[in-house]
Design a protein around this motif. Structure first.
Motif, PDB file in Angstrom:
ATOM      1  N   THR A 146      12.127  -7.407  14.101  1.00  0.00           N
ATOM      2  CA  THR A 146      13.126  -7.515  13.037  1.00  0.00           C
ATOM      3  C   THR A 146      12.698  -6.836  11.742  1.00  0.00           C
ATOM      4  O   THR A 146      13.533  -6.563  10.882  1.00  0.00           O
ATOM      5  CB  THR A 146      13.444  -8.996  12.737  1.00  0.00           C
ATOM      6  OG1 THR A 146      12.254  -9.660  12.329  1.00  0.00           O
ATOM      7  CG2 THR A 146      14.041  -9.678  13.967  1.00  0.00           C
ATOM      8  N   GLU A 147      11.391  -6.585  11.597  1.00  0.00           N
ATOM      9  CA  GLU A 147      10.897  -5.973  10.363  1.00  0.00           C
ATOM     10  C   GLU A 147       9.589  -5.254  10.648  1.00  0.00           C
ATOM     11  O   GLU A 147       8.764  -5.739  11.428  1.00  0.00           O
ATOM     12  CB  GLU A 147      10.671  -7.058   9.310  1.00  0.00           C
ATOM     13  CG  GLU A 147      10.190  -6.552   7.972  1.00  0.00           C
ATOM     14  CD  GLU A 147       9.925  -7.694   6.980  1.00  0.00           C
ATOM     15  OE1 GLU A 147       9.559  -7.357   5.840  1.00  0.00           O
ATOM     16  OE2 GLU A 147      10.039  -8.877   7.337  1.00  0.00           O
ATOM     17  N   THR A 153       5.401  -0.393   2.576  1.00  0.00           N
ATOM     18  CA  THR A 153       6.718   0.240   2.535  1.00  0.00           C
ATOM     19  C   THR A 153       7.505  -0.118   3.787  1.00  0.00           C
ATOM     20  O   THR A 153       7.045   0.178   4.907  1.00  0.00           O
ATOM     21  CB  THR A 153       6.590   1.773   2.438  1.00  0.00           C
ATOM     22  OG1 THR A 153       5.828   2.097   1.261  1.00  0.00           O
ATOM     23  CG2 THR A 153       7.943   2.435   2.363  1.00  0.00           C
ATOM     24  N   PRO A 154       8.696  -0.725   3.631  1.00  0.00           N
ATOM     25  CA  PRO A 154       9.503  -1.080   4.804  1.00  0.00           C
ATOM     26  C   PRO A 154       9.906   0.158   5.617  1.00  0.00           C
ATOM     27  O   PRO A 154      10.208   1.215   5.047  1.00  0.00           O
ATOM     28  CB  PRO A 154      10.737  -1.757   4.214  1.00  0.00           C
ATOM     29  CG  PRO A 154      10.304  -2.223   2.855  1.00  0.00           C
ATOM     30  CD  PRO A 154       9.304  -1.199   2.389  1.00  0.00           C
ATOM     31  N   LEU A 155       9.882   0.006   6.942  1.00  0.00           N
ATOM     32  CA  LEU A 155      10.362   1.039   7.851  1.00  0.00           C
ATOM     33  C   LEU A 155      11.690   0.563   8.435  1.00  0.00           C
ATOM     34  O   LEU A 155      11.944  -0.634   8.529  1.00  0.00           O
ATOM     35  CB  LEU A 155       9.370   1.241   8.998  1.00  0.00           C
ATOM     36  CG  LEU A 155       7.934   1.623   8.641  1.00  0.00           C
ATOM     37  CD1 LEU A 155       7.073   1.648   9.902  1.00  0.00           C
ATOM     38  CD2 LEU A 155       7.898   2.966   7.936  1.00  0.00           C
ATOM     39  N   SER A 156      12.524   1.494   8.862  1.00  0.00           N
ATOM     40  CA  SER A 156      13.759   1.061   9.528  1.00  0.00           C
ATOM     41  C   SER A 156      13.433   0.721  10.976  1.00  0.00           C
ATOM     42  O   SER A 156      12.666   1.428  11.638  1.00  0.00           O
ATOM     43  CB  SER A 156      14.816   2.152   9.453  1.00  0.00           C
ATOM     44  OG  SER A 156      14.361   3.330  10.042  1.00  0.00           O
ATOM     45  N   VAL A 157      13.970  -0.406  11.463  1.00  0.00           N
ATOM     46  CA  VAL A 157      13.736  -0.847  12.849  1.00  0.00           C
ATOM     47  C   VAL A 157      15.036  -0.921  13.611  1.00  0.00           C
ATOM     48  O   VAL A 157      16.098  -0.975  13.069  1.00  0.00           O
ATOM     49  CB  VAL A 157      12.995  -2.199  12.933  1.00  0.00           C
ATOM     50  CG1 VAL A 157      11.578  -2.041  12.423  1.00  0.00           C
ATOM     51  CG2 VAL A 157      13.715  -3.286  12.186  1.00  0.00           C
TER      52      VAL A 157
END
Length: 157
Positions: A146-147, A153-157
């Motif tokens: 989910t994350e 840095t957030p990545l798109s999943v």
């Protein structure tokens, strides 16, 4: 909370992979992963990866590199800090039998077609791109990623 190691041993464009099919109640059941396991008292990440490689494969690592730390957060399993290694040098004979599952050399280009955790695909890509030491946080709800957060840095999943 637990500390573990995971190592991808490389030879001729292939990684030594473990198909986890032997243990009941295994959070990695039926998935393909590298080799490794839980820390024992007093072990450093390097101590653990060397011991686990020897126990699971029969091989003694002679050239290995600490590549990153992966934090697994789950609504099912305890939080895990996995210390990620790669190895290109080893001595000894590969064991015929492993208590955890089946060992097999898999071409790196074929890895992503195997059943594995979705987050493993992220750190395998980072290893393939030779990204310097990294911190990766992976959050799961059940088996669903989910994350993912790489170096904050957030990545798109």
């Amino acid at each position: 909370m637990k500390n573990t190691t995971l190592c991808y041993i490389e030879k001729d464009g292939k990684y030594l992979m473990l198909h986890r099919i032997r243990k009941e109640n295994d959070e990695n059941r039926d998935k393909w992963i590298g080799i490794g396991g839980k820390f024992e008292a007093g072990e450093s990440p390097e101590d653990c990866v060397l011991r686990e490689a020897r126990e699971e494969t029969g091989l003694t690592l002679t050239d290995y590199h600490y590549r990153g730390i992966v934090t697994f957060v789950s609504d099912v399993w305890p939080t895990e800090y996995m210390h990620l290694f790669t190895a290109t040098g080893f001595e000894g004979e590969l064991r015929e039998d492993c208590d955890e599952g089946v060992l097999d050399w898999i071409d790196k280009k074929a890895l992503l077609a195997l059943p594995m955790w979705e987050g493993d695909r992220i750190f395998l890509r980072l290893l393939d791109e030779d990204v310097p030491f990294f911190s990766l946080k992976l959050v799961y709800r059940g088996d669903t990623l989910t994350e993912a957060v790489l170096n904050g840095t957030p990545l798109s999943v």
